[in-house]
Structure formats: C-alpha cells, structure tokens
Design a protein around this motif. Structure first.
Motif, short mmCIF file in Angstrom:
data_model
loop_
_atom_site.label_atom_id
_atom_site.label_comp_id
_atom_site.label_asym_id
_atom_site.label_seq_id
_atom_site.Cartn_x
_atom_site.Cartn_y
_atom_site.Cartn_z
N ILE A 55 -76.65 30.73 -25.18
CA ILE A 55 -77.58 32.28 -25.99
C ILE A 55 -77.59 33.57 -24.74
O ILE A 55 -78.19 32.77 -24.19
CB ILE A 55 -77.81 31.97 -27.41
CG1 ILE A 55 -77.63 30.67 -28.20
CG2 ILE A 55 -78.89 32.75 -27.75
CD1 ILE A 55 -78.79 30.09 -29.24
N VAL A 56 -76.61 34.46 -25.35
CA VAL A 56 -77.90 35.15 -24.11
C VAL A 56 -79.11 35.83 -24.68
O VAL A 56 -79.39 36.29 -26.05
CB VAL A 56 -76.98 36.33 -23.83
CG1 VAL A 56 -77.50 37.45 -23.55
CG2 VAL A 56 -75.79 35.89 -23.30
N CYS A 57 -80.33 35.88 -23.65
CA CYS A 57 -80.99 36.22 -23.95
C CYS A 57 -81.91 37.60 -23.31
O CYS A 57 -81.66 37.58 -22.38
CB CYS A 57 -82.26 35.30 -24.24
SG CYS A 57 -82.44 33.12 -25.05
N GLU A 58 -82.45 38.45 -23.81
CA GLU A 58 -81.84 40.29 -23.71
C GLU A 58 -83.68 40.35 -23.63
O GLU A 58 -84.43 40.03 -24.69
CB GLU A 58 -81.37 40.54 -24.15
CG GLU A 58 -81.30 42.37 -23.29
CD GLU A 58 -80.14 43.35 -23.69
OE1 GLU A 58 -79.96 44.49 -22.91
OE2 GLU A 58 -79.48 43.00 -25.28
N LEU A 59 -84.66 40.98 -22.86
CA LEU A 59 -85.79 40.68 -23.11
C LEU A 59 -85.58 42.60 -22.37
O LEU A 59 -85.05 43.08 -21.82
CB LEU A 59 -86.65 40.53 -21.83
CG LEU A 59 -86.60 39.39 -21.60
CD1 LEU A 59 -88.01 38.88 -20.66
CD2 LEU A 59 -86.93 38.26 -22.96
N VAL A 60 -86.03 43.30 -24.04
CA VAL A 60 -85.44 45.21 -23.65
C VAL A 60 -87.50 45.79 -24.22
O VAL A 60 -88.03 45.04 -24.74
CB VAL A 60 -85.02 45.59 -24.32
CG1 VAL A 60 -85.22 46.89 -24.68
CG2 VAL A 60 -83.57 44.80 -24.73
N PRO A 61 -87.55 46.62 -22.40
CA PRO A 61 -89.12 47.31 -22.85
C PRO A 61 -89.01 47.76 -24.69
O PRO A 61 -88.03 48.52 -25.34
CB PRO A 61 -88.78 48.36 -21.92
CG PRO A 61 -88.65 47.64 -21.18
CD PRO A 61 -87.15 46.66 -21.50
N VAL A 62 -90.19 48.32 -25.77
CA VAL A 62 -89.85 48.58 -26.72
C VAL A 62 -89.61 50.31 -26.50
O VAL A 62 -88.95 50.59 -27.28
CB VAL A 62 -91.45 48.53 -27.21
CG1 VAL A 62 -92.73 49.42 -26.39
CG2 VAL A 62 -91.08 49.16 -29.04
N ILE A 63 -89.53 50.96 -25.48
CA ILE A 63 -89.98 51.85 -25.48
C ILE A 63 -88.06 52.25 -25.32
O ILE A 63 -87.61 53.08 -25.80
CB ILE A 63 -89.98 53.61 -23.71
CG1 ILE A 63 -89.52 54.45 -24.16
CG2 ILE A 63 -89.76 52.51 -22.43
CD1 ILE A 63 -91.22 55.32 -25.41
N GLU A 64 -87.78 51.31 -24.53
CA GLU A 64 -85.84 51.65 -24.25
C GLU A 64 -85.44 51.29 -25.83
O GLU A 64 -84.59 52.24 -26.35
CB GLU A 64 -85.24 50.61 -23.90
CG GLU A 64 -84.06 50.76 -23.65
CD GLU A 64 -83.63 49.80 -22.27
OE1 GLU A 64 -82.29 49.19 -22.24
OE2 GLU A 64 -83.87 49.59 -21.00
N PHE A 65 -85.94 49.89 -26.19
CA PHE A 65 -85.84 49.75 -27.89
C PHE A 65 -86.14 51.00 -28.82
O PHE A 65 -84.49 51.12 -29.45
CB PHE A 65 -86.54 48.63 -28.16
CG PHE A 65 -85.96 47.54 -29.48
CD1 PHE A 65 -84.10 46.98 -30.04
CD2 PHE A 65 -86.67 47.90 -30.58
CE1 PHE A 65 -84.19 46.25 -30.75
CE2 PHE A 65 -86.29 47.34 -31.84
CZ PHE A 65 -85.09 46.64 -32.05
N LEU A 66 -86.34 51.48 -28.61
CA LEU A 66 -86.67 52.50 -30.12
C LEU A 66 -86.53 54.00 -29.70
O LEU A 66 -85.75 54.94 -30.69
CB LEU A 66 -88.17 52.70 -30.26
CG LEU A 66 -89.17 52.00 -30.74
CD1 LEU A 66 -90.51 52.76 -29.80
CD2 LEU A 66 -88.39 51.76 -31.62
N ASN A 67 -85.63 53.93 -28.13
CA ASN A 67 -84.94 55.43 -27.78
C ASN A 67 -83.34 55.12 -28.82
O ASN A 67 -82.23 54.42 -28.03
CB ASN A 67 -84.48 55.39 -26.34
CG ASN A 67 -86.07 56.10 -25.66
OD1 ASN A 67 -86.59 57.13 -26.78
ND2 ASN A 67 -86.13 55.59 -24.71
#
Length: 67
Positions: A55-67
């Motif tokens: 399973i691919v787990c991607e960590l994403v900063p909240v600012i990138e996720f919200l854009n």
C-alpha cells in the motif's frame, strides 16, 4: 468509473516513532478494509511517499492538500 473513495489520516507531526507507527497502522487498516492500494496522511509540514504491505502511503503537508 473512477473510484471516488479515499483514505485520509490526519496528524500534526510524525516525528515521534510511536506516533508514526500508530498513524501508518491506522491508514493501512483502513486501506485494507476498503480494498484500496493507497492512502494519504495529512501533516503540518511533512512530505514523503513510501510503500508498506503493498500500500502506497503518501505524507502531504496540509497547505498542499488544501490547494
């Protein structure tokens, strides 16, 4: 038809090994439950991508996720 189901875990930081282990475990369980091959962990400022148990787990900063 594209699968519209996503698994998202949210955690402020994953600096602590126990926190990281707990959050990844939760993400993996949810992905397996829904038959998904990837999931995201939204964090304050971390970015990474790795695979655990197929399973691919991607960590994403909240600012990138919200854009």
């Amino acid at each position: 038809m594209k699968n519209l189901l996503n698994v998202i875990q949210v955690c402020y930081q994953l600096d602590d090994p126990e926190t990281k282990k707990r959050e990844i475990k939760g993400l993996l369980q949810a992905c397996k439950n829904f038959g998904l091959k990837q999931g995201k962990i939204i964090t304050y400022d971390s970015y990474d991508c790795f695979q655990v148990d197929g399973i691919v787990c991607e960590l994403v900063p909240v600012i990138e996720f919200l854009n």
